[in-house]
Design a protein around this motif. Structure first.
Motif, PDB file in Angstrom:
ATOM      1  N   PRO A 117     -22.588   2.210 -19.431  1.00 35.61           N
ATOM      2  CA  PRO A 117     -22.888   3.417 -18.647  1.00 35.61           C
ATOM      3  C   PRO A 117     -22.110   3.474 -17.326  1.00 35.61           C
ATOM      4  N   LEU A 118     -21.968   2.320 -16.646  1.00 35.74           N
ATOM      5  CA  LEU A 118     -21.205   2.319 -15.396  1.00 35.74           C
ATOM      6  C   LEU A 118     -19.724   2.538 -15.664  1.00 35.74           C
ATOM      7  N   LEU A 119     -19.212   2.036 -16.786  1.00 33.52           N
ATOM      8  CA  LEU A 119     -17.818   2.301 -17.146  1.00 33.52           C
ATOM      9  C   LEU A 119     -17.594   3.793 -17.352  1.00 33.52           C
ATOM     10  N   ALA A 120     -18.516   4.438 -18.066  1.00 31.04           N
ATOM     11  CA  ALA A 120     -18.382   5.880 -18.286  1.00 31.04           C
ATOM     12  C   ALA A 120     -18.420   6.644 -16.961  1.00 31.04           C
ATOM     13  N   ARG A 121     -19.316   6.251 -16.066  1.00 26.34           N
ATOM     14  CA  ARG A 121     -19.408   6.906 -14.748  1.00 26.34           C
ATOM     15  C   ARG A 121     -18.140   6.669 -13.929  1.00 26.34           C
ATOM     16  N   ALA A 122     -17.616   5.437 -13.967  1.00 27.77           N
ATOM     17  CA  ALA A 122     -16.420   5.116 -13.196  1.00 27.77           C
ATOM     18  C   ALA A 122     -15.225   5.929 -13.676  1.00 27.77           C
ATOM     19  N   GLU A 123     -15.088   6.046 -14.978  1.00 23.95           N
ATOM     20  CA  GLU A 123     -13.948   6.801 -15.497  1.00 23.95           C
ATOM     21  C   GLU A 123     -14.101   8.299 -15.233  1.00 23.95           C
ATOM     22  N   GLU A 124     -15.338   8.763 -15.208  1.00 23.41           N
ATOM     23  CA  GLU A 124     -15.572  10.164 -14.855  1.00 23.41           C
ATOM     24  C   GLU A 124     -15.190  10.439 -13.412  1.00 23.41           C
ATOM     25  N   ARG A 125     -15.477   9.472 -12.540  1.00 23.57           N
ATOM     26  CA  ARG A 125     -15.206   9.667 -11.108  1.00 23.57           C
ATOM     27  C   ARG A 125     -13.761   9.347 -10.730  1.00 23.57           C
ATOM     28  N   PHE A 126     -13.203   8.265 -11.298  1.00 28.04           N
ATOM     29  CA  PHE A 126     -11.905   7.773 -10.834  1.00 28.04           C
ATOM     30  C   PHE A 126     -10.770   7.887 -11.851  1.00 28.04           C
ATOM     31  N   GLY A 127     -11.084   8.244 -13.084  1.00 25.31           N
ATOM     32  CA  GLY A 127     -10.060   8.269 -14.110  1.00 25.31           C
ATOM     33  C   GLY A 127     -10.067   6.987 -14.930  1.00 25.31           C
ATOM     34  N   PRO A 128      -9.034   6.785 -15.788  1.00 25.99           N
ATOM     35  CA  PRO A 128      -9.010   5.621 -16.678  1.00 25.99           C
ATOM     36  C   PRO A 128      -9.212   4.308 -15.930  1.00 25.99           C
TER      37      PRO A 128
ATOM     38  N   GLY B   2     -20.906  -2.312  -8.867  1.00 23.79           N
ATOM     39  CA  GLY B   2     -20.961  -1.403 -10.006  1.00 23.79           C
ATOM     40  C   GLY B   2     -19.616  -1.240 -10.681  1.00 23.79           C
ATOM     41  N   LEU B   3     -18.551  -1.169  -9.872  1.00 28.79           N
ATOM     42  CA  LEU B   3     -17.212  -1.044 -10.452  1.00 28.79           C
ATOM     43  C   LEU B   3     -16.787  -2.337 -11.136  1.00 28.79           C
ATOM     44  N   GLU B   4     -17.208  -3.473 -10.604  1.00 31.59           N
ATOM     45  CA  GLU B   4     -16.921  -4.737 -11.289  1.00 31.59           C
ATOM     46  C   GLU B   4     -17.589  -4.751 -12.670  1.00 31.59           C
ATOM     47  N   ALA B   5     -18.837  -4.308 -12.740  1.00 31.08           N
ATOM     48  CA  ALA B   5     -19.540  -4.268 -14.025  1.00 31.08           C
ATOM     49  C   ALA B   5     -18.856  -3.298 -14.987  1.00 31.08           C
ATOM     50  N   ALA B   6     -18.320  -2.206 -14.449  1.00 32.26           N
ATOM     51  CA  ALA B   6     -17.592  -1.256 -15.293  1.00 32.26           C
ATOM     52  C   ALA B   6     -16.348  -1.906 -15.879  1.00 32.26           C
ATOM     53  N   LEU B   7     -15.616  -2.643 -15.050  1.00 32.00           N
ATOM     54  CA  LEU B   7     -14.393  -3.287 -15.534  1.00 32.00           C
ATOM     55  C   LEU B   7     -14.709  -4.430 -16.494  1.00 32.00           C
ATOM     56  N   ARG B   8     -15.839  -5.089 -16.317  1.00 28.32           N
ATOM     57  CA  ARG B   8     -16.252  -6.109 -17.287  1.00 28.32           C
ATOM     58  C   ARG B   8     -16.476  -5.472 -18.662  1.00 28.32           C
ATOM     59  N   ALA B   9     -17.098  -4.312 -18.654  1.00 28.79           N
ATOM     60  CA  ALA B   9     -17.299  -3.625 -19.921  1.00 28.79           C
ATOM     61  C   ALA B   9     -15.968  -3.192 -20.531  1.00 28.79           C
ATOM     62  N   HIS B  10     -15.062  -2.727 -19.700  1.00 27.43           N
ATOM     63  CA  HIS B  10     -13.727  -2.333 -20.173  1.00 27.43           C
ATOM     64  C   HIS B  10     -13.004  -3.508 -20.822  1.00 27.43           C
ATOM     65  N   ASP B  11     -13.163  -4.706 -20.239  1.00 28.29           N
ATOM     66  CA  ASP B  11     -12.484  -5.901 -20.755  1.00 28.29           C
ATOM     67  C   ASP B  11     -13.214  -6.520 -21.944  1.00 28.29           C
ATOM     68  N   GLY B  12     -14.485  -6.189 -22.126  1.00 28.58           N
ATOM     69  CA  GLY B  12     -15.293  -6.860 -23.128  1.00 28.58           C
ATOM     70  C   GLY B  12     -15.875  -8.166 -22.655  1.00 28.58           C
ATOM     71  N   ARG B  13     -15.981  -8.339 -21.319  1.00 32.59           N
ATOM     72  CA  ARG B  13     -16.562  -9.569 -20.772  1.00 32.59           C
ATOM     73  C   ARG B  13     -18.075  -9.435 -20.648  1.00 32.59           C
ATOM     74  N   GLU B  14     -18.733 -10.584 -20.593  1.00 31.74           N
ATOM     75  CA  GLU B  14     -20.176 -10.615 -20.406  1.00 31.74           C
ATOM     76  C   GLU B  14     -20.533 -10.024 -19.050  1.00 31.74           C
ATOM     77  N   GLY B  15     -21.683  -9.345 -19.004  1.00 29.77           N
ATOM     78  CA  GLY B  15     -22.149  -8.760 -17.749  1.00 29.77           C
ATOM     79  C   GLY B  15     -21.629  -7.361 -17.499  1.00 29.77           C
ATOM     80  N   GLY B  16     -20.944  -6.797 -18.470  1.00 24.06           N
ATOM     81  CA  GLY B  16     -20.437  -5.445 -18.313  1.00 24.06           C
ATOM     82  C   GLY B  16     -21.490  -4.385 -18.556  1.00 24.06           C
ATOM     83  N   SER B  17     -21.162  -3.178 -18.124  1.00 23.41           N
ATOM     84  CA  SER B  17     -22.083  -2.044 -18.276  1.00 23.41           C
ATOM     85  C   SER B  17     -21.308  -0.848 -18.800  1.00 23.41           C
TER      86      SER B  17
END
Length: 340
Positions: A197-208, A180-195
């Motif tokens: 919603p998971l990026l938003a959840r990750a930043e809520e839980r862990f910060g930027p 899930g965190l990998e998918a969040a970072l993919r979304a952060h980078d703009g790579r294919e396979g990103g999520s």
């Protein structure tokens, strides 16, 4: 004089112990959570220590285990009226690979301090199995932060995975959280396979997101940190196809492990136990589908109890002479300490 047993579950969150009594006709079957004995016999009292048993250069530390267990056992015996402990069963995390010192030292120490004659040492995956299914053929996947599968046809034990979060534990809480965190970072980078919603959840839980590696890599409890994100993946699954696919992949891994250890003949039982089941339908629905594909001959069943219930069941069966499970030096080792 009242003869009884001591059943122990030693895991990553501490030590749990039960003292119980066994009499004629008792000690068979489950009577619900904490049970494991019939005929009016079974667990009478319990204690919990929140301090995990230390692991050192020689594996699980017998002295540290005994230092916690002896006061608990003596208090429980005084409280319950059990005056003699004939049987002790210790289910321990890491026994298969880290249990040499326990096997060498614990039976003698228990005999000296408590007068015990029959000692069984079991891997926590085995006590999870017995707690879930009892002495019946089948397979149990114990899935929490990590993951291990254990199966038996009642002649030998088989295990799969349990290799830790770097080399295995596929489909576990740590595996789901990391994916899930990998998918969040993919979304952060703009790579294919990103999520997103998971990026938003990750930043809520862990910060930027850019600071996420610093939140994970230095931690000694890294598997638990990764697993803490698994509920977020499950929460996103209904509306996020990336999260849903992570859980479907986890279900395939769980089914793979169950299939690797499940007996081929008959109609074996299959159960999943552990904290991962709390993720609910986003994981359990695809898991049932995968198990039906991989193990059409097996019967899915709910776990009857937990690893402490498994230790209680082994203890009552040993004490009543009804023990039927296969012995194994690494998985379930039973010894009788000679008098004197």
């Amino acid at each position: 004089m009242s003869t009884g047993f001591l059943a122990v579950d030693s895991g990553g969150s501490g030590l749990r112990a039960v003292v119980g009594a066994v009499g004629p006709g008792g000690g068979h079957g489950h009577d619900g959570p904490g049970g494991g004995a019939g005929g009016g016999h079974g667990p009478l009292g319990r204690r919990v220590s929140r301090e995990p048993v230390r692991t050192g250069a020689h594996g699980i530390d017998p002295g540290h285990l005994m230092g916690q267990l002896l006061p608990m056992a003596r208090e429980l015996c005084a409280e319950t009226g059990v005056t003699e402990l004939g049987t002790v069963v210790v289910g321990a995390a890491g026994l298969a690979t880290l249990g040499d010192a326990l096997r060498a030292e614990l039976p003698g120490a228990l005999a000296r301090e408590l007068g015990v004659r029959t000692v069984a040492l079991a891997a926590d995956a085995v006590t999870a199995y017995v707690g879930a299914l009892g002495p019946r053929a089948g397979a149990v996947v114990a899935a929490g932060t990590g993951l291990i599968a254990v199966g038996t046809d009642l002649s030998r034990w088989r295990r799969a995975d349990g290799w830790g979060h770097l080399l295995g534990d596929c489909g576990s809480g740590a595996w789901i959280g990391r994916a899930g965190l990998e998918a969040a970072l993919r979304a952060h980078d703009g790579r294919e396979g990103g999520s997103a919603p998971l990026l938003a959840r990750a930043e809520e839980r862990f910060g930027p997101a850019a600071g996420l590696p610093g939140q994970v890599y230095p931690r000694s409890d890294r598997p638990a940190v990764l697993a803490s994100f698994a509920p977020d993946v499950a929460a996103c699954a209904a509306a996020d196809p990336v999260a849903a696919e992570i859980l479907r992949a986890a279900a395939r891994h769980l089914a793979d492990s169950a299939a690797a250890v499940c007996p081929a003949g008959g109609a074996p039982l299959v159960a999943v136990t552990g904290g991962l089941t709390r993720l609910g339908d986003p994981l359990l629905v695809p898991l049932r589908d995968e198990l039906a594909k991989r193990l059409p001959q097996a019967r899915w069943t709910a776990a009857e109890g937990d690893p402490l219930d498994g230790s209680v069941r082994v203890a009552t069966d040993l004490a009543t002479g009804s023990f039927t499970l296969p012995s194994d030096d690494r998985m379930l080792w039973v010894t009788t300490v000679p008098d004197g």
